[in-house]
Design an enzyme around this catalytic site. Structure first.
Site, mmCIF file in Angstrom:
data_model
loop_
_atom_site.group_PDB
_atom_site.id
_atom_site.type_symbol
_atom_site.label_atom_id
_atom_site.label_comp_id
_atom_site.label_asym_id
_atom_site.label_seq_id
_atom_site.Cartn_x
_atom_site.Cartn_y
_atom_site.Cartn_z
ATOM 1 C CD GLN A 128 -3.075 -0.983 0.194
ATOM 2 O OE1 GLN A 128 -3.271 0.089 -0.380
ATOM 3 N NE2 GLN A 128 -3.815 -2.066 -0.044
ATOM 4 C CB SER A 161 0.553 -6.159 -4.991
ATOM 5 O OG SER A 161 -0.533 -6.559 -5.782
ATOM 6 N N GLY A 162 1.258 -5.816 -8.208
ATOM 7 C CA GLY A 162 1.025 -5.032 -9.419
ATOM 8 C C GLY A 162 -0.274 -4.242 -9.393
ATOM 9 C CG HIS A 163 -4.069 -6.017 -7.839
ATOM 10 N ND1 HIS A 163 -5.240 -5.793 -7.146
ATOM 11 C CD2 HIS A 163 -3.376 -6.914 -7.118
ATOM 12 C CE1 HIS A 163 -5.248 -6.542 -6.061
ATOM 13 N NE2 HIS A 163 -4.129 -7.234 -6.017
ATOM 14 C CB CYS A 188 -8.498 -8.646 2.389
ATOM 15 S SG CYS A 188 -7.765 -7.549 1.201
HETATM 16 C C1 LIG Z 1 -1.228 -4.812 2.618
HETATM 17 C C2 LIG Z 1 -1.502 -5.888 1.615
HETATM 18 N N1 LIG Z 1 -0.679 -6.935 1.538
HETATM 19 C C3 LIG Z 1 -0.879 -7.931 0.652
HETATM 20 C C4 LIG Z 1 -1.952 -7.918 -0.205
HETATM 21 C C5 LIG Z 1 -2.135 -9.053 -1.184
HETATM 22 O O1 LIG Z 1 -1.764 -8.637 -2.484
HETATM 23 P P1 LIG Z 1 -2.087 -9.479 -3.790
HETATM 24 O O2 LIG Z 1 -3.505 -9.176 -4.141
HETATM 25 O O3 LIG Z 1 -1.114 -8.996 -4.825
HETATM 26 O O4 LIG Z 1 -1.869 -10.924 -3.481
HETATM 27 C C6 LIG Z 1 -2.868 -6.851 -0.149
HETATM 28 C C7 LIG Z 1 -4.080 -6.842 -1.003
HETATM 29 O O5 LIG Z 1 -5.143 -6.408 -0.615
HETATM 30 C C8 LIG Z 1 -2.627 -5.801 0.764
HETATM 31 O O6 LIG Z 1 -3.433 -4.735 0.856
#
Ligand SMILES: Cc1ncc(COP(=O)(O)O)c(C=O)c1O
Length: 399
Positions: free
Chosen positions: A186, A206-208, A331
């Protein structure tokens, strides 16, 4: 608020759209006539061109974070990066100790990996945060033991946007010779990250969340022969044996382009986004009963975590059908439990449910913020009229 054809997207912390420039680059590596070959095929020019593109992307990722190219390992996303960092390190060093330290407010991809390590005989200390969502580096210091292998603390929390003092935590770990992992999903592209100066050994991306594609991420692994990980995916030996599997050229090129754009435009973007975020909060803070989580500590530019006291978050979301935003975190809500992060901040179950996460990004406009502010004020006002505040909830159900 009039019905729109598309909701106003205010859920950038859950996922960002790919930047159109990223999509253009990705298409050069996908279809017939493109550089689609396996980057592992060194026997022909197309394969070698794909490999060059992968290495150019690796360079872009490294450039944003002050790392060396060989310190970047491509993964399928930050969930995998977090799994590889924590499991890989703990299992590689299990003869040296079995204690790990983290915080109570980590993302589930860290917490669940730690739980699986606990089931495998490791011990984990979960350090709490204060009411603002800050992890005190001194609490981390107190949790470290002589058999601690690794400490993992996120840079920016995905539910509150609160920035953790990873520089101080890293220094404490370094003094004690303990490996330090940071989940920077983030913060990448929003805050400066200079791994040449930060005392961090492993960092996940993370890419997205940075206007790249979904299904791609990276792990920074500091160049140190002592820092060895046990791979979690076995196969063709790609990524120096740390992450087997044919490299997804188009995804990797997309990630590289996203990091390149972030390096060039991230600071300007952050400034503009923070201005809109602060404008939105200036409007909403006039509503009595709305509280900003992490109000008095540094927070990342595009995020507001707001608790609407006296109403149910589910009902509020229902009234706000024209806005795409998250209750707590996308999540956490998939689990149907009140957010562990908001609970760690001292929020009750009802307050956690009545908390919305509003997250802005590169494509958010002033008009959208104006409409969102109006819609939220109207919806909250109407709900309070129907159910005058008694501390109870209105038709709330857990998702
Ligand atoms: C702080 C954090 N860590 C890890 C992730 C997981 O990332 P990814 O979707 O690339 O697996 C997220 C996704 O919501 C996140 O906000």
């Amino acid at each position: 608020m009039s019905k729109r054809t598309r909701p106003i997207y205010l859920d950038y912390a859950a996922s960002t759209p790919a930047d159109p420039r990223v999509i253009v680059r990705m298409l050069e590596y996908l279809g017939p006539g493109s550089v689609f070959a396996n980057p592992g095929s060194a026997t022909h020019a197309l394969g070698r061109a794909a490999r060059e593109a992968v290495e150019a992307a690796r360079h872009e990722v490294a450039a944003l974070i002050g790392a060396r190219d060989r310190e970047v390992i491509f993964t399928s996303g930050a969930t995998e990066s977090n799994n590889l960092a924590l499991s890989g390190l703990a299992r590689a060093r299990r003869e040296r100790g079995r204690h790990l330290v983290s915080s109570q407010i980590e993302h589930s991809s860290v917490l669940d990996t730690l739980r699986s390590l606990e089931a495998d005989g490791f011990e984990v200390t979960y350090v709490p945060c204060d009411r603002n969502g800050c992890v005190d580096p001194e609490e981390i210091r107190r949790a470290l033991r002589s058999d601690t292998l690794l400490c993992s603390v996120m840079h920016v929390n995905n539910e509150t946007g609160v920035i953790q003092d990873v520089a101080s935590i890293g220094s404490i770990c370094r003094e004690r010779g303990i490996v330090f992992h940071v989940d920077a999903v983030q913060s990448a592209g929003k805050l400066p990250i200079d791994l040449a100066a930060l005392p961090v050994d492993l960092m996940s991306f993370s890419g997205h969340k940075i206007y790249g594609p979904k299904g791609i991420g990276a792990l920074y692994l500091r160049n140190d022969p002592e820092l060895v990980l046990e791979p979690i995916i076995h196969g063709g030996g790609q990524e120096r044996g740390l992450r087997a599997g044919t490299l997804a050229t188009h995804q990797i090129v997309g990630l590289g382009e996203a990091f390149r754009i972030a390096r060039l435009e991230g600071a300007t973007d952050a400034c503009r986004i923070q201005g809109m975020r602060d404008g939105l909060w200036a409007r909403l803070r006039t509503l009595s009963g709305v509280e900003l989580n992490g109000a008095s500590v540094p927070r990342v530019c595009g995020l507001l975590s707001l608790t609407f006291t006296g109403v149910g978050g589910e009902s509020l979301l229902f009234f706000l059908g024209d806005l795409a935003l998250a209750q707590g975190s996308a999540c956490a809500s998939a689990r149907g439990e009140p957010s562990h992060v908001l609970k760690a901040l001292g929020r009750s179950d009802a307050e956690a449910e009545a908390t919305l996460r509003i997250s802005l990004g590169r494509f958010t406009t002033e008009d959208e913020i104006e409409s969102a502010a109006q819609a939220i004020a109207e919806a909250y006002g109407q709900m309070l009229e129907v159910a005058p505040r008694k501390g109870g909830r209105m038709g709330s159900r857990t998702v």
